[in-house]
Scaffold this motif. Structure first.
Motif, PDB file in Angstrom:
ATOM      1  N   UNK A   7       0.849  -1.204   0.000  1.00  8.61           N
ATOM      2  CA  UNK A   7       0.000   0.000   0.000  1.00  8.61           C
ATOM      3  C   UNK A   7       0.880   1.248   0.000  1.00  8.61           C
ATOM      4  N   UNK A   8       1.906   1.226   0.832  1.00 10.12           N
ATOM      5  CA  UNK A   8       2.833   2.365   0.890  1.00 10.12           C
ATOM      6  C   UNK A   8       3.513   2.573  -0.455  1.00 10.12           C
ATOM      7  N   UNK A   9       3.879   1.456  -1.091  1.00 14.73           N
ATOM      8  CA  UNK A   9       4.526   1.519  -2.397  1.00 14.73           C
ATOM      9  C   UNK A   9       3.645   2.164  -3.451  1.00 14.73           C
ATOM     10  N   UNK A  10       2.323   1.987  -3.295  1.00 11.06           N
ATOM     11  CA  UNK A  10       1.378   2.604  -4.230  1.00 11.06           C
ATOM     12  C   UNK A  10       1.215   4.091  -3.948  1.00 11.06           C
ATOM     13  N   UNK A  11       0.976   4.388  -2.650  1.00 13.79           N
ATOM     14  CA  UNK A  11       0.623   5.763  -2.280  1.00 13.79           C
ATOM     15  C   UNK A  11       1.800   6.720  -2.411  1.00 13.79           C
ATOM     16  N   UNK A  46       0.894   7.601  11.586  1.00 18.98           N
ATOM     17  CA  UNK A  46       1.207   8.837  10.840  1.00 18.98           C
ATOM     18  C   UNK A  46       2.131   8.675   9.643  1.00 18.98           C
ATOM     19  N   UNK A  47       2.219   7.451   9.135  1.00 27.45           N
ATOM     20  CA  UNK A  47       3.018   7.278   7.922  1.00 27.45           C
ATOM     21  C   UNK A  47       2.159   7.649   6.707  1.00 27.45           C
ATOM     22  N   UNK A  76      -2.195  10.573   1.763  1.00 25.22           N
ATOM     23  CA  UNK A  76      -0.881  11.028   1.308  1.00 25.22           C
ATOM     24  C   UNK A  76       0.220  10.330   2.091  1.00 25.22           C
ATOM     25  N   UNK A  77       1.333  10.139   1.451  1.00 29.64           N
ATOM     26  CA  UNK A  77       2.503   9.568   2.108  1.00 29.64           C
ATOM     27  C   UNK A  77       3.208  10.643   2.932  1.00 29.64           C
ATOM     28  N   UNK A  78       3.606  10.276   4.156  1.00 33.54           N
ATOM     29  CA  UNK A  78       4.319  11.214   5.028  1.00 33.54           C
ATOM     30  C   UNK A  78       5.783  10.800   5.195  1.00 33.54           C
ATOM     31  N   UNK A  79       6.673  11.461   4.461  1.00 33.22           N
ATOM     32  CA  UNK A  79       8.096  11.071   4.469  1.00 33.22           C
ATOM     33  C   UNK A  79       8.701  11.146   5.873  1.00 33.22           C
TER      34      UNK A  79
END
Lengths: 101, 101
Positions: A17-21, A53-54, A67-70
């Motif tokens: 999921x993270x890889x997509x977002x 919070x990622x 949204x992704x949170x770096x």
DNA sequence: TCAGTTTTTTGCTATTTGGCTAACCATCAA
DNA sequence: TTGATGGTTAGCCAAATAGCAAAAAACTGA
């Protein structure tokens, strides 16, 4: 309920999921379309990623874009820092060599 | 039984164990001395870390020294690679700025 | 051989996890 | 207002997890 970034990325579905977002903000439905799991299951995974919070949610009308949170992911990078020198350090490679004799 | 590096570092005790062993190879007893948990519990954690090869055991007599394996930890670093550009990229900082208006 | 040390293995719990279905809100468009 | 769409919540279940105590291996040294 332990909810940190390390626990969040332990699950392969959540990593996907993270890889997509990270490519661009998405709605839960759009994310779910990429998996075999139900929308509810994906929603739960997204919820876990949001709790630590990622991911950050931004509502526009009835749609919620995640949204992704770096900054949060950076925490892993920071933790990795002290281990990183082990594979960058040339002395360690010598050490490995000696241990394998 | 899913046994990958990501699942291994999800547990805070195991992260602490890795933090100790990266300083130098240790026996399970020596590791256990740093924690409140029983030796058996620590042994199990070490076993999990060994199964996913982030630790390597080297027997000397009846003592077993566990060594840190940088190669496996590197896998996390590699996975992180595609996210890393998000916090290194200056364009992204501009993007964050725009989103927060 | 036998006592002592180090480490693992074997049950056994309680808790957490990941998945599902069904039900529930909120919003958009007729 | 009413139906469709987007999303979450609630309730349930099987499997995995983390922890413990106790027993069993494996080795050391007298």
């Amino acid at each position: 309920m332990r909810r940190d970034v390390f626990q969040a990325i332990a699950d392969p579905t959540r990593r996907a999921i993270l890889g997509l977002i990270v490519m661009g903000a998405m709605t839960p439905n759009a994310v779910a379309a990429h998996f075999d799991s139900t929308r509810q299951t994906i929603s739960k995974h997204i919820q876990i990623l949001t709790e630590c919070e990622v991911l950050i949610q931004k509502k526009t009308g009835r749609e919620i874009y995640y949204h992704f949170n770096p900054e949060k992911m950076k925490e892993i990078d920071i933790w990795l820092e002290r281990f990183r020198k082990m594979w960058e350090d040339s002395f360690n490679q010598l050490d490995n060599l000696l241990n394998n004799i």
